[in-house]
Every structure is written in C-alpha cells, then in structure tokens.
Design a protein around this motif. Sequence first.
Motif, PDB file in Angstrom:
ATOM      1  N   ASN A  62     -22.670   1.002 -29.850  1.00  0.00           N
ATOM      2  CA  ASN A  62     -23.931   1.159 -29.104  1.00  0.00           C
ATOM      3  C   ASN A  62     -24.312   2.623 -28.965  1.00  0.00           C
ATOM      4  O   ASN A  62     -25.477   2.989 -29.138  1.00  0.00           O
ATOM      5  CB  ASN A  62     -23.806   0.548 -27.708  1.00  0.00           C
ATOM      6  N   TYR A  63     -23.347   3.455 -28.611  1.00  0.00           N
ATOM      7  CA  TYR A  63     -23.609   4.884 -28.431  1.00  0.00           C
ATOM      8  C   TYR A  63     -24.198   5.486 -29.708  1.00  0.00           C
ATOM      9  O   TYR A  63     -25.205   6.189 -29.665  1.00  0.00           O
ATOM     10  CB  TYR A  63     -22.320   5.619 -28.036  1.00  0.00           C
ATOM     11  N   VAL A  64     -23.574   5.220 -30.838  1.00  0.00           N
ATOM     12  CA  VAL A  64     -24.047   5.786 -32.107  1.00  0.00           C
ATOM     13  C   VAL A  64     -25.467   5.311 -32.402  1.00  0.00           C
ATOM     14  O   VAL A  64     -26.343   6.101 -32.749  1.00  0.00           O
ATOM     15  CB  VAL A  64     -23.092   5.427 -33.269  1.00  0.00           C
ATOM     16  N   ILE A  65     -25.707   4.030 -32.231  1.00  0.00           N
ATOM     17  CA  ILE A  65     -27.032   3.487 -32.531  1.00  0.00           C
ATOM     18  C   ILE A  65     -28.085   4.035 -31.566  1.00  0.00           C
ATOM     19  O   ILE A  65     -29.171   4.421 -31.980  1.00  0.00           O
ATOM     20  CB  ILE A  65     -26.989   1.949 -32.527  1.00  0.00           C
ATOM     21  N   ASN A  66     -27.741   4.113 -30.291  1.00  0.00           N
ATOM     22  CA  ASN A  66     -28.710   4.593 -29.294  1.00  0.00           C
ATOM     23  C   ASN A  66     -29.014   6.081 -29.400  1.00  0.00           C
ATOM     24  O   ASN A  66     -30.083   6.525 -28.971  1.00  0.00           O
ATOM     25  CB  ASN A  66     -28.226   4.272 -27.879  1.00  0.00           C
ATOM     26  N   THR A  67     -28.091   6.858 -29.940  1.00  0.00           N
ATOM     27  CA  THR A  67     -28.312   8.311 -29.996  1.00  0.00           C
ATOM     28  C   THR A  67     -28.673   8.825 -31.381  1.00  0.00           C
ATOM     29  O   THR A  67     -29.304   9.869 -31.499  1.00  0.00           O
ATOM     30  CB  THR A  67     -27.076   9.083 -29.505  1.00  0.00           C
ATOM     31  N   ARG A  68     -28.309   8.120 -32.428  1.00  0.00           N
ATOM     32  CA  ARG A  68     -28.501   8.643 -33.782  1.00  0.00           C
ATOM     33  C   ARG A  68     -29.453   7.827 -34.646  1.00  0.00           C
ATOM     34  O   ARG A  68     -29.780   8.241 -35.752  1.00  0.00           O
ATOM     35  CB  ARG A  68     -27.142   8.769 -34.465  1.00  0.00           C
ATOM     36  N   PHE A  69     -29.874   6.686 -34.145  1.00  0.00           N
ATOM     37  CA  PHE A  69     -30.802   5.839 -34.902  1.00  0.00           C
ATOM     38  C   PHE A  69     -32.028   5.551 -34.037  1.00  0.00           C
ATOM     39  O   PHE A  69     -32.364   4.405 -33.772  1.00  0.00           O
ATOM     40  CB  PHE A  69     -30.104   4.552 -35.364  1.00  0.00           C
ATOM     41  N   THR A  70     -32.677   6.605 -33.606  1.00  0.00           N
ATOM     42  CA  THR A  70     -33.843   6.496 -32.738  1.00  0.00           C
ATOM     43  C   THR A  70     -35.119   6.567 -33.562  1.00  0.00           C
ATOM     44  O   THR A  70     -35.108   6.980 -34.729  1.00  0.00           O
ATOM     45  CB  THR A  70     -33.855   7.641 -31.714  1.00  0.00           C
ATOM     46  N   ILE A  88     -39.222  15.400 -22.247  1.00  0.00           N
ATOM     47  CA  ILE A  88     -38.379  15.137 -23.413  1.00  0.00           C
ATOM     48  C   ILE A  88     -37.243  16.155 -23.419  1.00  0.00           C
ATOM     49  O   ILE A  88     -37.444  17.328 -23.100  1.00  0.00           O
ATOM     50  CB  ILE A  88     -39.187  15.186 -24.741  1.00  0.00           C
ATOM     51  N   SER A  89     -36.068  15.693 -23.768  1.00  0.00           N
ATOM     52  CA  SER A  89     -34.903  16.586 -23.825  1.00  0.00           C
ATOM     53  C   SER A  89     -34.969  17.451 -25.075  1.00  0.00           C
ATOM     54  O   SER A  89     -35.676  17.132 -26.037  1.00  0.00           O
ATOM     55  CB  SER A  89     -33.610  15.763 -23.850  1.00  0.00           C
ATOM     56  N   GLU A  90     -34.219  18.510 -25.057  1.00  0.00           N
ATOM     57  CA  GLU A  90     -34.149  19.390 -26.215  1.00  0.00           C
ATOM     58  C   GLU A  90     -33.638  18.627 -27.436  1.00  0.00           C
ATOM     59  O   GLU A  90     -34.196  18.738 -28.526  1.00  0.00           O
ATOM     60  CB  GLU A  90     -33.240  20.588 -25.917  1.00  0.00           C
ATOM     61  N   ALA A  91     -32.607  17.804 -27.264  1.00  0.00           N
ATOM     62  CA  ALA A  91     -32.027  17.056 -28.390  1.00  0.00           C
ATOM     63  C   ALA A  91     -33.047  16.101 -29.017  1.00  0.00           C
ATOM     64  O   ALA A  91     -33.158  16.025 -30.248  1.00  0.00           O
ATOM     65  CB  ALA A  91     -30.789  16.288 -27.927  1.00  0.00           C
ATOM     66  N   ASN A  92     -33.795  15.388 -28.194  1.00  0.00           N
ATOM     67  CA  ASN A  92     -34.790  14.458 -28.735  1.00  0.00           C
ATOM     68  C   ASN A  92     -35.951  15.198 -29.400  1.00  0.00           C
ATOM     69  O   ASN A  92     -36.453  14.764 -30.435  1.00  0.00           O
ATOM     70  CB  ASN A  92     -35.306  13.518 -27.649  1.00  0.00           C
ATOM     71  N   ALA A  93     -36.367  16.314 -28.832  1.00  0.00           N
ATOM     72  CA  ALA A  93     -37.420  17.118 -29.457  1.00  0.00           C
ATOM     73  C   ALA A  93     -36.954  17.642 -30.810  1.00  0.00           C
ATOM     74  O   ALA A  93     -37.693  17.599 -31.796  1.00  0.00           O
ATOM     75  CB  ALA A  93     -37.826  18.277 -28.546  1.00  0.00           C
ATOM     76  N   PHE A  94     -35.714  18.103 -30.870  1.00  0.00           N
ATOM     77  CA  PHE A  94     -35.173  18.604 -32.133  1.00  0.00           C
ATOM     78  C   PHE A  94     -35.084  17.482 -33.159  1.00  0.00           C
ATOM     79  O   PHE A  94     -35.315  17.703 -34.355  1.00  0.00           O
ATOM     80  CB  PHE A  94     -33.817  19.267 -31.913  1.00  0.00           C
ATOM     81  N   GLY A  95     -34.767  16.262 -32.724  1.00  0.00           N
ATOM     82  CA  GLY A  95     -34.732  15.110 -33.629  1.00  0.00           C
ATOM     83  C   GLY A  95     -36.096  14.827 -34.228  1.00  0.00           C
ATOM     84  O   GLY A  95     -36.220  14.529 -35.421  1.00  0.00           O
ATOM     85  N   ILE A  96     -37.137  14.936 -33.425  1.00  0.00           N
ATOM     86  CA  ILE A  96     -38.502  14.735 -33.916  1.00  0.00           C
ATOM     87  C   ILE A  96     -38.854  15.798 -34.946  1.00  0.00           C
ATOM     88  O   ILE A  96     -39.405  15.500 -36.009  1.00  0.00           O
ATOM     89  CB  ILE A  96     -39.509  14.742 -32.746  1.00  0.00           C
ATOM     90  N   ILE A  97     -38.533  17.034 -34.656  1.00  0.00           N
ATOM     91  CA  ILE A  97     -38.855  18.123 -35.587  1.00  0.00           C
ATOM     92  C   ILE A  97     -38.095  17.956 -36.895  1.00  0.00           C
ATOM     93  O   ILE A  97     -38.645  18.175 -37.978  1.00  0.00           O
ATOM     94  CB  ILE A  97     -38.590  19.491 -34.928  1.00  0.00           C
TER      95      ILE A  97
END
Length: 155
Positions: free
Chosen positions: A43-51, A93-102
């Motif tokens: 769950n952790y991997v899917i929720n954090t790395r497959f967004t 938005i968190s820094e990590a999620n913003a960086f994921g979008i970029i």
Amino acid sequence: MVSRNTSDSIEAYLKGILEDHEIIEIRRAEMAQLFNCVPSQINYVINTRFTFQRGYIVESKRGGGGYIRISKVQISDQHYFLEQLMNSFGTEISEANAFGIIQKLFEEKIVTENEGNLMLSALSKNTLGISQIENRLRARVLHGFLERLSYEKKE
C-alpha cells in the motif's frame, strides 16, 4: 551492485511490468508474499509512488476477489492533462508532490529540463521556507505554472 530497499524493489518491479502493459492488476497479499513483506508496505509503495501526479491512476477493489489496478495516464490532450494536474491538489501541496508533478511534466516533454529545474528551484523548501504557509504558497505558484503551460502552445 547498488543496494535497494524493499519499496524501491516493489516500485521497480511494477514499473517494469507497466513498460509492456498499459494496465496491470495485482493482489496485495500475493505481492507481499513475493517480496516477503507486510501488505501495508505494498500500500505504501502504491500510495506514494503511483500517484496521478507521477502519471498513474490507481483503482482498488477490496474483499476476497479484490485487486489493485494500476494504469498509466494516457496524455492525448496536453491542456486536459494540465487541467487534471491542477485539479489533483487544492490549496496546499507538499514539496514531494510538487516535485512529482514537475518530473511528470518533464517526462511528457511539456517542459524542458531547464524549465523543470527552474520550477523545482522556485517551489523548493529552501526558497519558500515560510513554514506556516509554505504548502499554500507552493500550491498557488504551481497552479500558476500549470495554468500558464495549459495556454502556451509548444512547438
């Protein structure tokens, strides 16, 4: 050989399958058994790395015949994709999620590496380091970037 933690291995395994298939269905318990870990780590991997921000849609069905379905976001219309990104986060938005979008914008060739790096710099914790309003300010700036990109014709 580079040492990988279990989460990295799970992510690499799933992304490897997704290179050949647009959609995959997994069973959490089977994945946990395969990687000799607890189901919550799956769950952790899917929720954090497959967004969505990283280019994936995740659906799940609970119960005995349950599954987790992961599919790659199909980008057929850049404006629609950017609109979906803007709708994927609210006023913070968190820094990590913003960086994921970029990162996804770069992977889809919507921004160049240089443009992406400028965006990363503008949205970083070091730049915005005002703790009480950092995530709100980051969200406003990122919304502005995405809105501008959605109306800019790339050639």
